[in-house]
Design a protein around this motif. Structure first.
Motif, short mmCIF file in Angstrom:
data_model
loop_
_atom_site.label_atom_id
_atom_site.label_comp_id
_atom_site.label_asym_id
_atom_site.label_seq_id
_atom_site.Cartn_x
_atom_site.Cartn_y
_atom_site.Cartn_z
N UNK A 69 22.39 -73.25 -68.29
CA UNK A 69 22.81 -72.00 -68.79
C UNK A 69 24.39 -72.28 -69.56
N UNK A 70 24.83 -73.17 -69.05
CA UNK A 70 26.16 -73.79 -69.66
C UNK A 70 25.99 -74.29 -71.06
N UNK A 71 24.75 -75.06 -71.18
CA UNK A 71 24.31 -75.76 -72.36
C UNK A 71 23.82 -74.62 -73.48
N UNK A 72 23.56 -73.40 -73.04
CA UNK A 72 23.09 -72.47 -73.90
C UNK A 72 21.69 -72.43 -74.05
N UNK A 73 20.84 -73.11 -73.30
CA UNK A 73 19.53 -73.04 -73.21
C UNK A 73 18.86 -71.88 -72.70
N UNK A 74 18.03 -71.07 -73.43
CA UNK A 74 17.45 -70.05 -72.75
C UNK A 74 16.82 -70.13 -71.55
N UNK A 76 14.63 -68.02 -68.02
CA UNK A 76 13.90 -67.02 -67.91
C UNK A 76 13.59 -66.87 -66.40
N UNK A 77 14.00 -65.87 -65.94
CA UNK A 77 13.55 -65.76 -64.57
C UNK A 77 12.53 -65.02 -64.13
N UNK A 78 11.46 -65.17 -63.26
CA UNK A 78 10.22 -64.42 -63.16
C UNK A 78 10.14 -63.93 -61.78
N UNK A 79 9.95 -62.77 -61.67
CA UNK A 79 9.85 -62.12 -60.18
C UNK A 79 10.90 -62.51 -59.33
N UNK A 166 14.34 -48.60 -61.88
CA UNK A 166 14.62 -50.04 -61.66
C UNK A 166 14.43 -51.02 -62.83
N UNK A 167 15.42 -52.04 -62.84
CA UNK A 167 15.61 -52.90 -63.87
C UNK A 167 14.19 -54.00 -63.96
N UNK A 168 13.35 -53.55 -64.84
CA UNK A 168 12.02 -54.52 -65.11
C UNK A 168 12.19 -55.96 -66.06
N UNK A 169 13.27 -55.63 -66.84
CA UNK A 169 13.45 -56.64 -67.64
C UNK A 169 15.34 -56.69 -67.98
N UNK A 170 15.88 -57.78 -67.86
CA UNK A 170 17.15 -57.95 -68.21
C UNK A 170 17.59 -59.12 -68.95
N UNK A 171 18.72 -58.88 -69.85
CA UNK A 171 18.94 -59.98 -70.67
C UNK A 171 20.55 -59.68 -71.07
N UNK A 172 21.00 -61.16 -70.83
CA UNK A 172 22.50 -61.38 -71.07
C UNK A 172 22.79 -62.81 -71.56
N UNK A 173 23.17 -62.85 -73.00
CA UNK A 173 23.55 -64.15 -73.77
C UNK A 173 22.13 -64.97 -73.59
N UNK A 174 22.34 -66.11 -73.06
CA UNK A 174 20.78 -67.04 -73.03
C UNK A 174 20.10 -66.51 -71.84
N UNK A 175 20.36 -65.94 -71.10
CA UNK A 175 19.73 -65.61 -69.68
C UNK A 175 19.08 -64.23 -69.58
N UNK A 176 17.63 -64.38 -69.29
CA UNK A 176 16.66 -63.33 -69.10
C UNK A 176 15.98 -63.31 -67.75
N UNK A 177 15.67 -62.22 -67.27
CA UNK A 177 14.94 -62.01 -66.17
C UNK A 177 13.90 -60.85 -66.14
N UNK A 193 5.69 -64.45 -72.91
CA UNK A 193 5.86 -65.85 -73.04
C UNK A 193 6.10 -66.29 -74.42
N UNK A 194 5.28 -66.08 -75.26
CA UNK A 194 5.22 -66.54 -76.60
C UNK A 194 6.85 -66.14 -77.08
N UNK A 195 7.23 -64.97 -77.10
CA UNK A 195 8.52 -64.73 -77.78
C UNK A 195 9.66 -65.62 -76.84
N UNK A 196 9.42 -65.95 -75.53
CA UNK A 196 10.41 -66.77 -75.12
C UNK A 196 10.48 -68.27 -75.63
N UNK A 197 9.14 -68.56 -75.91
CA UNK A 197 8.95 -69.97 -76.40
C UNK A 197 9.56 -70.03 -77.70
#
Length: 203
Positions: A69-74, A76-79, A166-177, A193-197
């Motif tokens: 995260x600190x390096x700016x890499x995307x 994705x947390x799942x479930x 409830x939150x089904x998808x979240x995102x802030x900066x380079x972090x998604x859940x 998954x394609x979009x995240x790639x």
């Protein structure tokens, strides 16, 4: 390359196969320093929050997550992996999470059949590259008894309803859940998954 973190808590092969079907190279990694070599990181998870946090600490994968995260890499947390990104969970008491995103993980309202299992629609709240090509009110496959309650509503990209919103998808900066399982959600799940790639390729 996408690194799928193996910390002993997750349906890793199905997530990897989902990425493969989406045309994205993803590798299951067990060494924290393999995570450092990846262009994007996935934190999956199935099971108990406290056990997952203990496994992350024992394997030192929690440090790998922070470095990514600190390096700016995307990322994705799942479930369960999505829930672990938050400050804490009230599952079986109070357990601290990774604290990457502000908020708490709370049990779904009483009187409902849990886990919430099956297909459910999401309502898109904010446009984002992760949800590109996903029509509003699309259905995805959920299996969970707890849901994250973000402290900052601005990071909620999509919601779902099950006794409450409830939150089904979240995102802030380079972090998604994402609370649902994209690898089990047919063509639209694979699209995410394609979009995240694609997001990872641009970083």
């Amino acid at each position: 390359m996408i690194a799928i973190i193996d910390y002993g808590m997750g349906n890793l092969r199905s997530v990897q196969k989902g990425f493969e079907k989406a045309g994205v190279r993803a590798v299951v990694v067990r060494d924290p320093y393999q995570v450092d070599q990846a262009g994007g990181v996935v934190l999956p998870g199935v099971g108990a929050f406290a056990d997952a946090m203990a496994s992350l600490h024992y394997s030192a994968m929690n440090k790998a997550v922070y470095r990514a995260i600190e390096a700016g890499k995307p990322l994705l947390g799942i479930c369960l992996g999505h829930q672990l990104l938050f400050d804490a969970s009230e599952e079986w008491g109070y357990t601290g999470g990774l604290g990457v995103l502000p908020g708490l993980v709370r049990r779904l309202p009483g009187g409902l059949k849990v886990p919430h299992m099956g297909w459910n629609r999401i309502e898109i709240k904010k446009a984002d590259p992760l949800l590109e090509g996903i029509p509003d009110r699309s259905s995805f496959y959920f299996v969970h008894s707890y849901a994250a309650v973000p402290a900052d509503e601005r990071m909620v990209l999509a919601t779902a309803e099950y006794g409450m919103s409830f939150a089904a998808v979240v995102g802030r900066d380079n972090v998604y859940g994402i609370q649902f399982h994209p690898e089990k959600s047919s063509a639209l799940g694979l699209k995410i998954l394609e979009n995240f790639g694609r997001i990872a390729e641009k970083c």
